[in-house]
Design an enzyme around this catalytic site. Structure first.
Site, mmCIF file in Angstrom:
data_model
loop_
_atom_site.group_PDB
_atom_site.id
_atom_site.type_symbol
_atom_site.label_atom_id
_atom_site.label_comp_id
_atom_site.label_asym_id
_atom_site.label_seq_id
_atom_site.Cartn_x
_atom_site.Cartn_y
_atom_site.Cartn_z
ATOM 1 C CG ASN A 9 -1.726 1.230 1.394
ATOM 2 O OD1 ASN A 9 -1.828 2.037 0.459
ATOM 3 N ND2 ASN A 9 -2.329 1.415 2.563
ATOM 4 C CE LYS A 11 0.022 3.323 4.829
ATOM 5 N NZ LYS A 11 -0.087 3.493 6.268
ATOM 6 C CG HIS A 96 -5.872 1.857 5.095
ATOM 7 N ND1 HIS A 96 -5.457 2.787 6.021
ATOM 8 C CD2 HIS A 96 -4.843 0.989 4.934
ATOM 9 C CE1 HIS A 96 -4.225 2.494 6.401
ATOM 10 N NE2 HIS A 96 -3.825 1.408 5.756
ATOM 11 C CD GLU A 98 -3.033 5.450 6.765
ATOM 12 O OE1 GLU A 98 -2.989 5.554 5.531
ATOM 13 O OE2 GLU A 98 -2.119 4.915 7.432
ATOM 14 C CD GLU A 168 -3.776 -2.715 7.185
ATOM 15 O OE1 GLU A 168 -2.624 -2.890 6.794
ATOM 16 O OE2 GLU A 168 -4.444 -1.706 6.905
ATOM 17 N N GLY A 174 2.210 1.891 10.793
ATOM 18 C CA GLY A 174 3.175 2.990 10.670
ATOM 19 C C GLY A 174 3.856 3.355 11.982
ATOM 20 C CB SER A 214 4.944 -2.135 12.015
ATOM 21 O OG SER A 214 4.503 -0.810 12.227
ATOM 22 N N GLY A 236 4.785 1.067 4.724
ATOM 23 C CA GLY A 236 6.133 1.629 4.584
ATOM 24 C C GLY A 236 7.114 0.725 3.854
HETATM 25 C C1 PEP Z 1 -0.953 -0.048 6.068
HETATM 26 O O1 PEP Z 1 -1.125 1.162 6.079
HETATM 27 O O2 PEP Z 1 -1.758 -0.778 5.478
HETATM 28 C C2 PEP Z 1 0.204 -0.577 6.774
HETATM 29 C C3 PEP Z 1 0.194 -1.823 7.157
HETATM 30 O O3 PEP Z 1 1.248 0.302 7.020
HETATM 31 P P1 PEP Z 1 2.680 -0.038 7.672
HETATM 32 O O4 PEP Z 1 3.142 -1.339 7.072
HETATM 33 O O5 PEP Z 1 3.542 1.112 7.294
HETATM 34 O O6 PEP Z 1 2.447 -0.169 9.141
#
Ligand code: PEP
Length: 251
Positions: A9, A11, A96, A98, A168, A174, A214, A236
């Site tokens: 992703n 983003k 998601h 966010e 998630e 993040g 993460s 990320g």
């Molecule tokens: C995400 O936003 O779907 C995600 C898992 O981000 P990160 O891997 O950066 O925690």
């Protein structure tokens, strides 16, 4: 048998040229590999068509990160599921955290988005997850159950098999904090049990449930070794081939 999937992703990162570059680099890195999982990259809308044209789509699926909850019409700034599908993208990330938190997406809106995605032959990667206070108050199972029931449980059994779920925990996104392998497995098993109760064992066994939060080269193997963790949704660590490849190769 359900599929193992590693989905990136991006983003709101990478301009168009950088995105094409990254997609091409990943395509090159995967060329000679025999993979044990499907690879998906979730790009901003404006990248979709170019990225589809830059990769071998039999190896890399392309995903949008959202779509509208309306079919078409006077919704300035929105992008419909049909438009996403017309780029050649095959997936769409929906719900998601966010989008739920910053753009106030409700369960009802997400239900519509899922329906429109499926009508346009897109595979929704449907995200669910609790915030830290909910976990600390031991409400995480209730939260996940509501998110699934409210947006997905009106689907027919046939449509439900076309969905990919991504658990998630919001506190892990993040932040560098990851759910332990045991916490991930516990929640994934709970989700699968909900699916068994609603749609039966055969269908539930065929739905991929990804972990996100993460996930990185150092923890992917342990997370993916759990029986109910069928891959990852990666933020990320999907922004560089050097970080993304080891996660793909964790299978
Ligand atoms: C995400 O936003 O779907 C995600 C898992 O981000 P990160 O891997 O950066 O925690």
């Amino acid at each position: 048998m359900r599929k193992n999937i590693v989905a990136g992703n991006w983003k709101m990162n990478k301009n168009l040229q950088e995105g094409i570059e990254l997609a091409k680099e990943l395509n090159e890195a995967l060329k000679e590999k025999t993979l044990k999982c499907e690879v998906v990259i979730g790009t901003p809308f404006i990248h979709l068509e170019s990225v589809v044209k830059s990769v071998d789509t039999t190896k890399i699926g392309v995903a949008a990160q959202n779509c509208a909850d309306k079919k078409s019409g006077a919704y300035t700034g929105e992008v419909s599921a049909e438009m996403v599908a017309s780029t050649g993208a095959k997936y769409v990330i929906l719900g998601h955290s966010e989008r739920r938190a910053y753009y106030h997406e409700t369960a009802e809106m997400l239900k519509e988005k899922v329906k429109l995605a499926l009508e346009n032959d897109l595979t929704p990667i449907f995200c669910i997850g609790e915030v830290l206070e909910e976990r600390e108050a031991n409400k995480h199972f209730d939260v996940i159950q509501s998110q699934i029931e409210e947006s997905l449980f009106e689907l027919s059994a046939e449509d439900c098999t076309k969905i990919v779920l991504a658990y998630e925990p919001v506190w892990a996104i993040g932040t560098g904090k990851t759910a332990t392998a045991a916490q991930a497995q516990e929640m994934h098993a709970f989700i699968r049990k909900l699916l068994v109760e609603k749609y039966g064992l055969e269908i539930a066994e065929n739905i991929s449930i990804l972990y996100g939060g993460s996930c990185n080269a150092g923890n992917a193997k342990e997370l993916f070794s759990n029986p109910d963790v069928d891959g990852g949704l990666i933020g990320g660590a999907s922004l560089g081939v050097d970080k993304f490849m080891p996660i793909i190769e964790a299978f």
